[in-house]
Design a protein around this motif. Structure first.
Motif, short mmCIF file in Angstrom:
data_model
loop_
_atom_site.label_atom_id
_atom_site.label_comp_id
_atom_site.label_asym_id
_atom_site.label_seq_id
_atom_site.Cartn_x
_atom_site.Cartn_y
_atom_site.Cartn_z
N TYR A 141 -46.12 -29.43 -10.38
CA TYR A 141 -44.80 -30.02 -10.18
C TYR A 141 -44.11 -30.11 -11.53
N LYS A 142 -43.01 -29.36 -11.65
CA LYS A 142 -42.29 -29.27 -12.92
C LYS A 142 -41.06 -30.17 -12.87
N LEU A 143 -41.10 -31.25 -13.62
CA LEU A 143 -39.96 -32.13 -13.77
C LEU A 143 -39.20 -31.63 -15.00
N VAL B 70 -37.13 -31.58 -9.84
CA VAL B 70 -38.58 -31.49 -9.72
C VAL B 70 -38.81 -30.33 -8.76
N TYR C 39 -44.87 -38.96 -14.32
CA TYR C 39 -45.20 -37.55 -14.50
C TYR C 39 -45.64 -37.39 -15.95
N TYR D 1 -35.27 -38.28 -4.00
CA TYR D 1 -36.61 -37.80 -4.36
C TYR D 1 -37.50 -37.68 -3.13
N THR E 237 -39.45 -30.02 -20.06
CA THR E 237 -40.23 -29.98 -18.82
C THR E 237 -41.56 -30.71 -18.99
N SER F 227 -39.25 -42.30 -6.86
CA SER F 227 -38.86 -41.40 -7.94
C SER F 227 -39.35 -41.95 -9.28
N ASP G 148 -41.66 -27.31 -7.26
CA ASP G 148 -43.03 -26.84 -7.06
C ASP G 148 -43.00 -25.32 -6.94
N THR H 67 -45.06 -30.85 -16.73
CA THR H 67 -45.73 -30.26 -15.58
C THR H 67 -46.94 -31.10 -15.20
N HIS I 266 -38.19 -30.81 -4.97
CA HIS I 266 -38.53 -32.16 -4.55
C HIS I 266 -37.48 -33.18 -4.96
N TRP I 267 -36.69 -32.86 -5.96
CA TRP I 267 -35.65 -33.80 -6.41
C TRP I 267 -34.58 -33.01 -7.12
#
Length: 190
Positions: free
Chosen positions: A147-149, A84, A40, A134, A183, A63, A86, A185, A95-96
């Protein structure tokens, strides 16, 4: 029951399963936490290796590894949580969900699989696909999603949750205990 009515009932059931009342907490007044990943990357597309691999996507669903910059970890950090999310999906989509990550952690390994509890004691919660671990991006065809981790440094050693916890549960449990957040993105579309 007609086909249309069956679809409407199915849509209501899916919506009921996703508690969207708790998006990930905003960093707010928390200090910035330095994070990086080889998968990411800020503003870049998520590579196929981290994509879900169902519903028209052809990824390996692995992941991503994530590194935490030790110089940015605030004093008083007792654990980390990672999500993670969305925000472009209707109501948002987790997502995770990974939490109770020990404060001594500087790297979250990639390709963790679907284990509930990891060897270091970290717990992988249930993503919005209804699976542990994940579940990578796989939005509907059309416009790319974001997608924000995010990794949170927390003032709690444990959130007191188990692997059945969903993203909204983790968000509620961390509220008021976030010391720092970072974060990345990324985007994905097909």
């Amino acid at each position: 029951m007609t086909f249309r009515r069956a679809l409407a009932v199915a849509a209501l059931l899916v919506a009921a399963c996703h508690d969207t009342s708790s998006p990930p907490p905003a960093a707010g007044s928390a200090q910035p936490l330095g994070i990086s990943s080889d998968v990411y990357e800020e503003g870049a597309a998520v590579p196929d290796g981290a994509v879900y691999g169902k519903s028209g996507c052809s990824g390996k669903n692995q992941s991503p590894p994530v590194k935490i910059d030790p110089a940015t970890i605030p004093t008083g950090t007792k654990s980390f949580a990672l999500v993670v999310h969305d925000p472009d999906a209707a109501g948002g989509f987790y997502h995770w969900v990974l939490f109770d990550v020990p404060a001594s952690t500087k790297t979250v390994a990639g390709s963790l699989g679907a284990s509930d509890k990891l060897p270091d004691g970290s717990i992988q919660g249930t993503n919005d696909f209804g699976e542990r671990g994940y579940g990578g991006p796989c939005p509907p065809p059309g416009k790319a999603h974001h997608y924000k981790l995010t990794i949170y440094a927390l003032a709690l050693p444990s959130l007191g949750l188990d692997s059945s916890a969903r993203g909204s549960d983790v968000s509620r449990a961390m509220t008021g205990h976030v010391l720092a957040a970072g974060t990345i993105t990324s985007t994905y579309g097909h």
